[in-house]
Enzyme design. Structure first.
Site, mmCIF file in Angstrom:
data_model
loop_
_atom_site.group_PDB
_atom_site.id
_atom_site.type_symbol
_atom_site.label_atom_id
_atom_site.label_comp_id
_atom_site.label_asym_id
_atom_site.label_seq_id
_atom_site.Cartn_x
_atom_site.Cartn_y
_atom_site.Cartn_z
ATOM 1 N N HIS A 187 1.367 5.086 -1.963
ATOM 2 C CA HIS A 187 1.057 6.190 -2.849
ATOM 3 C C HIS A 187 2.174 7.008 -3.562
ATOM 4 O O HIS A 187 2.848 7.769 -2.722
ATOM 5 C CB HIS A 187 0.023 7.157 -2.161
ATOM 6 N N ASP A 244 -8.658 2.353 -3.581
ATOM 7 C CA ASP A 244 -8.181 2.807 -2.225
ATOM 8 C C ASP A 244 -8.173 4.280 -2.076
ATOM 9 O O ASP A 244 -8.057 4.969 -3.108
ATOM 10 C CB ASP A 244 -6.647 2.540 -1.806
ATOM 11 N N ARG A 278 1.965 8.772 -6.057
ATOM 12 C CA ARG A 278 1.535 10.034 -6.691
ATOM 13 C C ARG A 278 1.733 10.128 -8.178
ATOM 14 O O ARG A 278 1.127 10.992 -8.698
ATOM 15 C CB ARG A 278 2.176 11.230 -6.001
ATOM 16 N N HIS A 319 -5.397 -1.577 5.582
ATOM 17 C CA HIS A 319 -5.275 -0.474 6.621
ATOM 18 C C HIS A 319 -6.604 -0.453 7.621
ATOM 19 O O HIS A 319 -7.305 0.332 7.935
ATOM 20 C CB HIS A 319 -5.173 0.988 6.561
ATOM 21 N N HIS A 349 0.814 -1.191 0.043
ATOM 22 C CA HIS A 349 -0.030 0.040 0.052
ATOM 23 C C HIS A 349 0.652 1.274 -0.006
ATOM 24 O O HIS A 349 1.200 1.731 1.054
ATOM 25 C CB HIS A 349 -0.881 0.136 1.283
ATOM 26 N N ASN A 366 -6.545 8.883 7.068
ATOM 27 C CA ASN A 366 -7.725 7.926 6.556
ATOM 28 C C ASN A 366 -7.391 6.460 6.430
ATOM 29 O O ASN A 366 -6.457 6.360 5.539
ATOM 30 C CB ASN A 366 -8.314 8.345 5.304
ATOM 31 N N ASP A 371 0.620 2.468 3.741
ATOM 32 C CA ASP A 371 -0.220 3.423 3.313
ATOM 33 C C ASP A 371 0.717 4.805 3.115
ATOM 34 O O ASP A 371 0.151 5.955 3.550
ATOM 35 C CB ASP A 371 -1.607 3.737 4.252
ATOM 36 N N HIS A 397 2.107 14.372 0.923
ATOM 37 C CA HIS A 397 1.437 15.669 0.277
ATOM 38 C C HIS A 397 2.291 16.825 0.563
ATOM 39 O O HIS A 397 3.131 16.970 1.281
ATOM 40 C CB HIS A 397 0.221 15.870 1.448
ATOM 41 N N HIS A 434 -10.853 -0.465 0.585
ATOM 42 C CA HIS A 434 -10.714 0.649 1.695
ATOM 43 C C HIS A 434 -12.124 0.540 2.179
ATOM 44 O O HIS A 434 -13.161 1.248 1.781
ATOM 45 C CB HIS A 434 -10.462 1.893 0.929
HETATM 46 ZN ZN LIG Z 1 -7.077 3.733 1.932
#
Ligand SMILES: [Zn+2]
Lengths: 343, 195, 451
Positions: free
Chosen positions: C67, C159, C69, C239, C65, C285, C312, C316, C186
């Site tokens: 990200h 997700d 981007r 998660h 998991h 989240n 996860d 950002h 998710h």
């Molecule tokens: Zn998620």
């Protein structure tokens, strides 16, 4: 005290200091010349991200009576509504040498964020943030209650607290920053607080609050409260299925004429009715109740200026970083580098 | 007894004992009556904290001389905190109560009463505060101790004792209405610190 | 990256490492494989010797998991920066979540991400395919095309958004059986979490932040395990964050339902009490929960009810965190702190040994993602995806010294145990002496087991 962000972390000592100072400010308000030089040369910015003429005017009057310069910075029509971030706005105010920022914001925690961010040096006064807190409203309510409680006891108000006073707070607790601030402050001052409202408008977790929770207003009134604080029912809740209809809400949780009469029947001659305003007459409070001799609504407005003067004075008059107040943001033990996480 | 500060040079020494204070106040009470040609229109305003009990003591002495005077009716308290010009140099101080006699101060002869006259800034603040409260006919100043070092063109009309001091010293007035020593009330003026 | 140092012709001899914390061994790495395991091996000329005294050898970590981007939010992270962070954090494979822009819902996008990962050369980047077109929760994406693409997608997830439509979820669970895929859900009931800002409970009540009830997660998991049982398909729960979810998973596994689950490092350590600061670095989240939930999650990871750790990792740009809580983006970085947090929360508490650590960070996630060459034993002939860890090291988290572009680490300032000393990806050291070395070059990728 560097900031006034919440009543949750306001120590009894600081609360009494605010209320006692407000008494002196109230005395000034009764004189012919209502102005004091205490904050001459200081700049107070009213940073309002929500329309609230009442609160803004109250803070503005308070600042001006203390001879501060006041800048009103409304979000509407300014760069703020064009997407300027809170950080950029804060830094702009810092560049303008603001000594205090009175902030009203729809987001819970925005004042705390402003105070802890390092974006600005100014004292931050929370003038209502989302559904979190409205500390000066609670202080003016406590001030009003304290004067009443002292009068009933036949003593003086300064230095006294609310020990033994029984206060009902009625209505939409879930979304009320006024209720939250009052629960913490009135408890700190020794009052016994009971919350009354529909179960849908009481937050999950309310069982951990230092107060009693009831669903039935008539039963709560039969317990002989000394004050009944009616909360405003926001229009947006009326259509959000928290209760079947405003009629049913009004019947079960409104302070109507029958309940006003019940106070007399119960022999509660000294019980006052409070409302932070603006009122929905006929919904959460009947016109007769709002206009009765029991109503403290106008006294609350008047006391608002005194309490805000006290807050501005105590935060701004002295040299900066004088003595640390109770911390407003608690550190989490999990993040203490030396300690084993609390979890 | 006052515990000397850790860095104090000399031990605190008593410069006015209880009897000295009594004598000084009696003399000032007579001076006030003399200057005013009687007790008419007199208002005594004590500056918190220790100016107020001094004003009460003076009023009682005036009442003793002129039984037509009700000491409580001519005594008040004037807080000057909100008028100080040194607010930003010190930690925030909550204001104390201002209480005027029922007669008010308009067209009265106001005697400001304080314990120690030093820079004169407290009295300047008091004059500003008075102006916001009304318009006295005459304003006079009575102090128990004048220790010099004036920073403003202000002087006292009635002085209990002139005390030459160095600015490193501290003058402490202890009055039984406020102060205790070892649980017992105490009335004295001491000088601490200095060389 | 060009001009990278080529793999020495005679490989690397790791001297004196403790595989899975066991007795010291030497490991010879050559041609992308573990060529030999045993004590006291003498190096051939040209073999580079790595002193691993005091270090633990573990299979390279596999993140289910992540990200990354890219494409679309290269201001937050790129495949290059994210996979560097992964290598530094001890990963040899990551699953890149589908919520990029455009969404990874076609063979074209997943192949693009896969190629970016290959070109970067720091870790194996395995794209996750979206379950529904544009993550809109309306029409199933072309799952088969993504599965058959060069990216060989096996994990599908919307997700960030829950596949809340029960019919759509049922169909997706059924459909991926055709290519041994798995739906990674998710779990967040959308109506119960409208405007939700943080865990609903004692703290949210005080802070006046809209609550995110545990039941919003648990009700979806309950529904999905029953659906997975009904259609006899494979479900993975992203998660997991509540004690109630753990109970449902335990019940489902006991019934033989084919469900797996992951937990993030931050849910193993942090609680919603941190939200009292209103600092959005703690906004995530699913939200941080209570101390009781943290304890239940730790126990579930230890006993296998929760199979794996998934970071996860959600970088950002700073402006999305330097604002009011309600306006802030949700998510935390995690790649470079995962090992340390799991060591701190699980190993140093005695809940897992290093073998268990390898199970939850490598073996199980590789099995769930169907990564044939990851999560393998540290044995002769196995692919050389492994890491060397100094378990005695202590370091203070400083987001500004990380390889990820995200500065949003909730662990900033916290002193944590364990550092990754070296990462071998297909026999090539992407990390040496705790610092980035070189990526795997295209030439070096032509190893025997590439397939
Ligand atoms: Zn998620």
């Amino acid at each position: 005290m560097k900031h006034l962000l919440s009543t949750h972390d306001l120590a009894l000592h600081d609360a009494l200091r605010l209320l006692d100072t407000a008494e002196e400010m109230a005395a000034v308000g009764e004189r012919e010349i209502k102005k004091l030089p205490a904050l001459r040369g200081r700049t107070v910015v009213n940073l309002f991200y929500e329309d609230s003429t009442r609160t803004r005017i109250s803070f503005e009057a308070a600042a001006k009576r203390l001879s501060a310069d006041v800048i009103n910075f409304a979000a509407k029509g300014s760069s703020v509504s064009k997407g300027e971030s809170l950080k950029d706005t804060a830094q702009t105010l810092e560049a303008m040498s603001a000594d205090a920022v009175v902030i009203r914001h729809p987001a819970s925690g925005a004042p705390a964020r402003l105070a802890a961010s390092g974006w600005i040096d100014a004292a931050v006064l929370n003038a209502g943030d989302g559904t979190h807190e409205h500390p000066t409203q609670a202080l003016l309510d406590a001030f009003t209650l304290r004067r009443h409680w002292a009068k009933v006891a036949g003593t003086g108000s300064p230095g006294s607290d609310l020990t033994g006073m029984r206060v009902l707070i009625v209505g939409d607790i879930l979304h009320s920053r006024v209720a939250r601030s009052n629960v913490w402050l009135l408890k700190t001052l020794g009052a016994e607080v009971t919350l009354v409202g529909p179960p849908t408008l009481l937050p999950v977790g309310v069982d951990t609050w230092p107060c009693t929770v009831r669903y039935n207003l008539d039963e709560a009134l039969a317990d002989r409260p000394d004050a009944v604080m009616m909360l405003r029912l926001q229009a947006e809740r009326m259509n959000a299925a928290f209760f079947p209809s405003t009629r049913e809400y009004s019947r079960r949780w409104g302070f109507d004429d029958a309940r006003l009469a019940a106070l007399d029947t119960l022999g509660l001659g000294d019980t006052v009715i409070m409302h932070p305003g603006p009122m929905n007459r006929g919904l959460e409070i009947s016109a007769a109740a709002a206009d009765s001799v029991r109503s403290t609504v106008l006294a609350q407005v008047r006391n608002g200026v005194s309490v805000r003067m006290a807050a501005l004075y105590l935060l701004l008059a002295g040299g900066t970083h004088d003595h640390p107040a109770a911390p407003t943001v608690r550190e989490n033990p999990a993040l203490s580098p030396t300690k084993e996480p609390a979890v | 007894m006052t515990v000397p500060a850790p860095h104090a040079g000399a031990a605190p020494r008593v410069v006015l004992a209880e009897a000295d204070i009594d004598r000084a106040l009696t003399r000032i009470a007579h001076e006030i009556l003399e200057a005013n040609k009687g007790a008419s229109d007199l208002v005594l305003l004590g500056i918190p904290r220790r100016g107020y009990p001094l004003a009460q003591r003076l009023a009682r002495r005036i009442g003793a001389v002129d039984p037509s005077v009700d000491p409580r009716a001519i005594t008040g308290q004037l807080d000057v905190t909100l008028y100080r010009d040194d607010l930003q140099r010190n930690p925030t101080r909550p204001p104390r109560a201002t209480q005027l006699p029922p007669t008010g101060i308009d067209e009265k002869v106001v005697v400001l009463v304080d314990d120690v006259l030093y820079s004169g800034r407290t009295i300047r603040a008091a004059l500003d505060a008075l102006a916001d409260l009304g318009r006295p006919r005459i304003v006079r100043l009575a102090v128990l101790v004048d220790r010099g070092h004036r920073e403003l063109p202000i002087r006292a009309d009635h002085v209990g004792k002139n005390l030459p001091t160095s600015s490193a010293e501290r003058v402490r007035v202890h009055l039984e209405e406020i102060d205790t020593a070892g649980g017992r009330p105490v009335n004295e003026v001491v000088i601490e610190g200095g060389a | 990256m060009t001009g990278a140092e080529p793999t020495p012709g005679n490989g690397y001899l790791i001297r004196g490492a403790s595989p899975l914390g066991g007795p010291r061994q030497d490991l010879l790495i050559r041609d992308g494989l573990i060529a030999r395991v045993g004590p006291g091996a003498a190096p051939d000329p040209g073999t580079r010797v790595i002193d691993a005294d005091g270090l633990i050898a573990l299979p390279g970590m596999v993140d289910l998991h992540t990200h990354l981007r890219e494409p679309g939010r290269e201001d937050a992270e790129t495949v290059e920066t994210g996979s560097r962070a992964a290598a530094l954090g001890g990963f040899t494979a990551v699953h890149a979540m589908a919520n990029s822009s455009p969404v990874a819902d076609t063979a074209g996008v997943v192949e693009q991400v896969y190629s970016l990962g290959e070109r970067a050369g720091w870790v194996e980047v395995r794209p996750v395919g979206a379950v529904t077109v544009g993550l809109a929760g309306e029409r199933m994406a072309e799952l088969g095309a993504m599965a058959e693409s060069r990216a060989r997608v096996r994990v599908f997830s919307d997700d960030g958004i829950c596949v809340s439509d029960p019919v759509l979820m049922r169909r997706a669970l059924e459909y991926v059986k055709a290519f041994d895929g798995v739906i990674a859900q998710h779990a967040q009931e959308p109506r119960l979490t409208e405007g939700a800002q943080m865990n609903e409970g004692e703290v949210s009540a005080v802070l006046g932040l809209t609550g995110w009830p545990a039941v919003a997660e648990e009700s979806i998991i309950a529904r999905d395990v029953l659906l997975a049982q009904h259609v006899n398909s494979r479900l993975h729960v992203c998660h997991v964050s509540t004690a109630g979810s753990v109970e449902i998973l335990r019940w489902a596994k006991a019934r033989g339902i084919s469900v797996t689950a992951e937990v993030t490092p931050h849910h193993l350590l942090l609680t919603d009490d941190l939200v009292r600061s209103y600092n959005p670095v703690y906004k995530v989240n699913p939200p941080l929960r209570t101390a009781d939930d943290v304890q239940a999650l730790r126990e579930a990871l230890a006993d296998g009810t929760i199979d794996a750790v998934g970071t996860d990792h959600a970088p950002h740009p700073s402006e999305h965190k330097e604002c009011e809580w309600a306006q802030a983006a949700m998510g935390m970085t995690g790649l470079e702190t995962a090992l340390s947090v799991v060591q701190h929360a699980m190993v140093e508490t005695g809940l897992l040994d290093w073998e268990g650590f390898a199970r939850v960070t490598s073996t199980r996630p590789a099995e769930i993602g169907r990564l044939a060459h990851q999560g393998r034993p540290l044995a002769e002939g196995e692919p050389a995806n492994l890491i060397l860890v100094d378990p005695a090291a202590r370091w203070t988290v400083d987001p500004h010294r990380m390889a990820t572009m995200g500065r949003n680490s909730p662990f900033a300032g916290l002193q944590l145990p364990g550092r990754v000393s070296a990462t071998f990806y297909r026999g090539h050291p992407t990390v040496l002496d705790g610092a980035l070395n070189t990526p795997l070059t295209p030439a070096a990728k032509e190893t025997a087991w590439t397939g």
